[in-house]
Design an enzyme around this catalytic site. Structure first.
Site, PDB file in Angstrom:
ATOM      1  N   HIS A  23      -2.431   4.826  -3.232  1.00 35.99           N
ATOM      2  CA  HIS A  23      -1.216   5.308  -2.548  1.00 35.99           C
ATOM      3  C   HIS A  23      -0.825   6.700  -3.062  1.00 35.99           C
ATOM      4  CE1 HIS A  23      -0.419   0.815  -2.444  1.00 35.99           C
ATOM      5  NE2 HIS A  23      -0.339   1.138  -1.167  1.00 35.99           N
ATOM      6  N   HIS A  57      -0.339   2.080  -6.204  1.00 34.51           N
ATOM      7  CA  HIS A  57      -1.419   2.326  -7.167  1.00 34.51           C
ATOM      8  C   HIS A  57      -1.983   3.711  -6.868  1.00 34.51           C
ATOM      9  CE1 HIS A  57      -3.991   1.415  -3.782  1.00 34.51           C
ATOM     10  NE2 HIS A  57      -3.447   0.219  -3.668  1.00 34.51           N
TER      11      HIS A  57
END
Ligand code: PAF
Length: 283
Positions: free
Chosen positions: A37, A34
Site C-alpha cells: 500500500h 503494508h
C-alpha cells in the site's frame, strides 16, 4: 494529514484543490497497510498535488464464510503509515456513509469476473469491489487511482468499469511488493503462523519455476503449469486455482505465445493468498 469521515468533507477538499488547478490521486485501501500500500501512496504522492487514501473495509466484497469480522483493523497505525508515505487526506467513513439505509444498487462487470477469484469467491465479490470503487470515484473524483498488481484480476475489473461507465480517471497499476523471501505482501499474511508463513513462500517459488521454464523456451501451458504445481506440491499446497490466462481478457491460454498471466490462489494455514506473474515468451 486530515482524517475525514464524510463524503461532503472529501468533496469539499478535492473541489478546493481542483479549483486551484491541483491534481488528485486516490489510493483505495481496506487498511492493514503494508509496504505494498505504501508504495501506491508514494507513487500517488509523486504524481499528484493532493493524495487521498481511503480506508474502508468494504463489507459487500466479503462472502458469507469469509474473514470480514476478523479482517485486521487499526486505524491509528494506518493513519500514521499513510501520513508518513505522503497522504494529505485519510478518508475513513463509517459503513452507513457508504451504504446508507435503503442502498440498493450494485455494479456487475461480466465476463472477466467469472474466472479465477470470481469463480471461487462467487460473483458478489467483484460486484462489491466494482460498486465501492465506483462510489469512491464519484466521491473523490480523482485524476488517477492506484492499485496493486497483486490483485491482477481486480485491476482488470476496475479498468473495464472505468471504460464502460466513462469514468474520467486514470487507473495506475503498481508492481507487486514482496518480502525479502519473495512472499507477496498482503494484509492477510498477518493470519499466517510461522510454519504457514514459511510454507507460503512456495507461491512465489512456483511462479519462479514457471518463469524459468518459459525463459528456457517452454511455451506449452500444461508443461509450464506442471512446473509450478510441482513446487506447490513439495510445500504441500493444493492450489484453489493455478491458471495461465490472457493478461487483458483473462481467456484461458494453452500456450504462451507473447505474454500470459500466471495466477495462483491457495489456502495456506488460515490465510487465502493470491499471487501472479506476467510471463513473456522468450524469442
Ligand atoms: O484491494 C482492496 O483493498 C479492495 O478490494 C479495494 C480496492 C480497496 C476495494 O474495497
Amino acid at each position: 494529514m486530515r482524517i475525514l469521515r464524510t463524503k461532503a468533507e472529501v468533496r469539499a477538499a478535492v473541489h478546493e484543490a481542483r479549483s486551484g488547478g491541483e491534481a488528485t490521486g486516490l489510493v483505495p485501501t481496506m487498511g492493514a497497510l503494508h509496504e505494498g500500500h505504501l508504495s501506491l501512496i508514494r507513487r500517488a504522492r509523486a504524481d499528484n498535488d493532493l493524495v487521498v487514501v481511503s480506508l474502508f473495509v468494504n463489507p459487500t466484497q466479503f462472502g458469507a464464510n469469509e474473514d470480514l469480522g476478523a479482517y485486521p483493523r487499526d486505524e491509528h497505525r494506518d493513519a500514521a503509515l499513510a501520513e508518513a508515505a505522503g497522504a494529505d487526506i485519510l478518508f475513513a467513513p463509517p459503513v452507513a456513509e457508504i451504504y446508507p439505509d435503503g442502498f440498493a444498487t450494485s455494479i456487475h462487470v461480466s465476463g472477466i469476473t467469472e474466472v479465477l477469484c470470481g469463480a471461487h469467491r462467487g460473483p458478489a465479490h467483484f460486484d462489491g469491489v466494482a460498486t465501492v470503487v465506483a462510489k469512491l470515484f464519484q466521491i473523490v473524483a480523482p485524476d488517477a487511482a492506484y492499485f496493486g498488481q497483486k490483485d491482477a484480476q481486480q485491476v482488470l475489473v476496475i479498468r473495464r468499469l472505468v471504460r464502460d461507465l466513462d469514468i474520467p480517471v486514470r487507473v495506475v497499476a503498481c508492481p507487486i511488493v514482496r518480502e525479502p523471501d519473495g512472499l507477496a505482501m498482503s494484509s492477510r499474511n498477518a493470519y499466517l503462523n510461522p510454519a504457514a508463513r514459511q510454507q507460503a513462500t512456495a507461491l512465489n517459488r512456483a511462479l519462479d519455476a514457471a518463469e524459468s521454464a518459459v525463459a528456457r523456451g517452454e511455451t506449452r501451458a500444461d508443461a509450464i503449469l506442471e512446473r509450478a504445481r510441482a513446487v506447490l506440491a513439495t510445500a504441500e499446497i493444493d492450489p484453489e486455482y493455478l491458471e495461465l490466462r490472457d493478461p487483458e481478457d483473462l481467456r484461458e491460454l494453452d500456450a504462451v505465445e507473447t505474454t500470459a498471466l500466471l495466477a495462483v490462489a491457495a489456502q495456506v494455514g488460515k490465510a487465502r493468498l493470491i499471487d501472479n506473474r506476467i510471463l513473456s515468451a522468450s524469442r
